[in-house]
Write an enzyme that holds these catalytic residues in place. Structure first.
Site, PDB file in Angstrom:
ATOM      1  CB  CYS A  95      23.333  38.691  88.031  1.00 12.79           C
ATOM      2  SG  CYS A  95      23.861  37.096  87.459  1.00 12.79           S
ATOM      3  N   GLY A 135      23.357  44.663  88.045  1.00 15.37           N
ATOM      4  CA  GLY A 135      21.972  44.209  88.108  1.00 15.37           C
ATOM      5  C   GLY A 135      21.203  45.011  89.122  1.00 15.37           C
ATOM      6  CG  ASN A 194      27.458  37.166  85.648  1.00 14.85           C
ATOM      7  OD1 ASN A 194      26.549  37.554  84.944  1.00 14.85           O
ATOM      8  ND2 ASN A 194      28.705  37.615  85.523  1.00 14.85           N
ATOM      9  N   GLY A 195      25.357  34.798  84.081  1.00 14.79           N
ATOM     10  CA  GLY A 195      25.515  34.267  82.737  1.00 14.79           C
ATOM     11  C   GLY A 195      24.222  33.712  82.176  1.00 14.79           C
ATOM     12  CE1 TYR A 230      26.721  51.114  79.778  1.00 19.64           C
ATOM     13  CE2 TYR A 230      25.824  48.902  79.713  1.00 19.64           C
ATOM     14  CZ  TYR A 230      25.690  50.230  80.034  1.00 19.64           C
ATOM     15  OH  TYR A 230      24.536  50.688  80.597  1.00 19.64           O
TER      16      TYR A 230
END
Length: 479
Positions: free
Chosen positions: A16, A44, A123-124, A267
């Protein structure tokens, strides 16, 4: 990790993106968060949400709107207006690597507790969620879901009851949670940014006029006209109040123990982002240069697979002296989902999203640069498409090492038996792809492409900075 069938679209997914803003002049922030999330959409695409509050209004009154889908699909002028006036807020875009893909798991999570309200965007991925959940259940907590973001929010709220400030509660919770996390947290009068001690996930600080912002990537700051201030340091807690920014770095690790997710540079992140002082675009160009040095090819043309393969292809061309060209036309209007053809149909998902420019490749020896190979299905089809368009030779170069191991920190890598590199050497993979040659980025080059920053390469090397679940994960990394 999210269990899912790995089908036509085998690109990796990141969990995210997070965004937050505190406007000291009292201006409404919901539209700024909306535009910030649009810039983080690549992180996301399953769900998104915004939570705002007015620091001049009743303490703890938070308005939230979230839903399944893209930012531009979920939010309209009407529901943004329905959030009312708020000068402090947080936003989130989600791809689930833990927890079901349902609206109830969309973030930000808003939690009411005895001392007020907090809204959290994460996030994670945590690796000790079961242990944390058992501790809370021992105290009588009941959970509708088991996502680690909710577990973390409860631990912060629980710590807040026994601490003097929200940032102190965050620090107490950080001593218990183990894994990857960048957090943006809104309390009634504060905006808090947190980065795990290893720095797995990015988080940066921006400023626009008399407002401070937090974002997963600097590109979102550019979008809303904010000035980049600095990155949140691994292990740092930053607390934004009317008094400015307060920093607590007591949980920071020595720099050599940091472990940024290298796939941010390969990426995940947008090329116009900088993470910890390193340009993502320049990192990808450097990866291409390293590929050209370590795996040269006699060819007539270098091409990149859109989008993240393009910069690495430019680097390969610059280093090798082989001309860089465009060989693919990408259909920008194919979103996350489309009506997939049946197995009996001759059409494929790759051909719906990508076409080859025959005039560019016919009769040529082509170096095709991509960012990764997961199962190999997509790469093999693109090789076939190039040959069908008249390419004389196809030499595949990958700006990442071979995937051999799962990730526990928020990258959606399938189990080992779904990875083409598992149990195969490079020559066997080349044969499976039907390429003329194949070269991967070497593992020692990963830190070099990130200007020497320590990075996590566990999905390639199997050397995890934190032990995987089921092993001794507590360790002593927090002093």
């Amino acid at each position: 990790m999210r269990e899912q069938p790995w089908g036509e679209d085998e690109k990796l997914r990141e969990e995210c993106g997070v965004f937050g803003i505190y406007d000291f002049d009292g201006n409404d922030v919901s539209h700024t968060i909306y535009y910030g999330l649009l810039s983080l959409q690549h992180r996301g695409q399953e769900s998104c949400g915004i939570a705002v509050s007015d620091t001049a209004g009743p303490k703890g009154r938070v308005k939230t709107y979230k839903g399944m889908g893209l930012v531009g699909e979920v939010f309209t002028a009407d529901n943004l207006a329905g959030l009312g006036h708020g000068n402090i807020g947080v936003g989130h875009v989600r791809y689930s690597t833990a927890g079901a893909s349902i609206r109830e798991n969309a973030q930000p999570l808003v939690l009411n507790y005895i001392k007020g309200t907090l809204a959290l965007a994460h996030n994670g991925n945590l690796v000790n969620t079961p242990e944390l959940k058992r501790e809370l259940e021992h105290d009588g907590a009941i959970f509708q879901t088991t996502i680690d973001s909710e577990i973390m929010a409860y631990h912060i709220a629980r710590a807040r009851v026994h601490s003097g400030s929200a940032e102190e509660a965050v620090k107490l919770a950080m001593r218990k949670v183990v894994g990857a996390y960048s957090l943006v947290i809104m309390s009634p009068r504060k905006l808090i940014g947190v980065r795990d001690p290893f720095g797995f996930k990015p988080l940066c600080i921006g400023k626009r006029g008399n407002a401070y912002l937090l974002s997963s990537e600097s590109c979102a700051l550019d979008t809303v006209g904010a000035e980049f201030v600095r990155d949140v340091r691994p292990g740092e807690i930053v607390c934004i109040t009317r008094d400015g920014i307060l920093s607590d770095s007591s949980l920071c690790l020595p720099p050599e123990r940091e472990a940024r997710c290298v796939f941010e540079y390969i990426y995940f992140a947008r090329p116009d982002t900088k993470i910890d002082g390193v340009s993502v675009y320049h990192a990808r160009v450097a990866a291409g240069r390293f590929l050209a040095k370590d795996h040269p090819a006699e060819a007539d043309l270098v091409v990149g697979v859109p989008e993240s393969g393009n910069a690495a292809a430019q680097g390969y061309a610059q280093e090798s002296g082989i001309p860089y060209g465009t060989a693919f036309v990408k259909n920008s209007y194919v979103g996350r989902t489309f009506i997939k053809p049946s197995q009996e149909s001759r059409e494929s998902g790759v051909q719906v999203k990508l076409n080859v420019l025959k005039e560019a490749v016919v009769g040529k020896r082509v170096v095709m640069v991509d960012d990764s190979i997961v199962r190999g299905t997509t790469c093999r089809r693109i090789v076939k498409m190039l040959r069908a368009a008249g390419a004389k030779e196809v030499h595949v170069r990958i700006s990442a090492p071979p995937f051999l191991h799962p990730c526990y920190f928020g990258t959606d890598i399938p189990s080992e038996d779904h990875l083409i590199a598992h149990g195969k050497n490079v020559e066997e993979i080349r044969e499976a792809l039907e390429a003329d040659s194949l070269g991967y980025l070497e593992i020692p080059r990963l830190s070099q492409m990130a200007d020497g920053l320590p990075v996590c390469s566990a999905c390639f090397s199997g050397k995890y900075p934190i032990a995987p679940p089921g092993e001794d994960i507590r360790g002593d990394y927090i002093k």
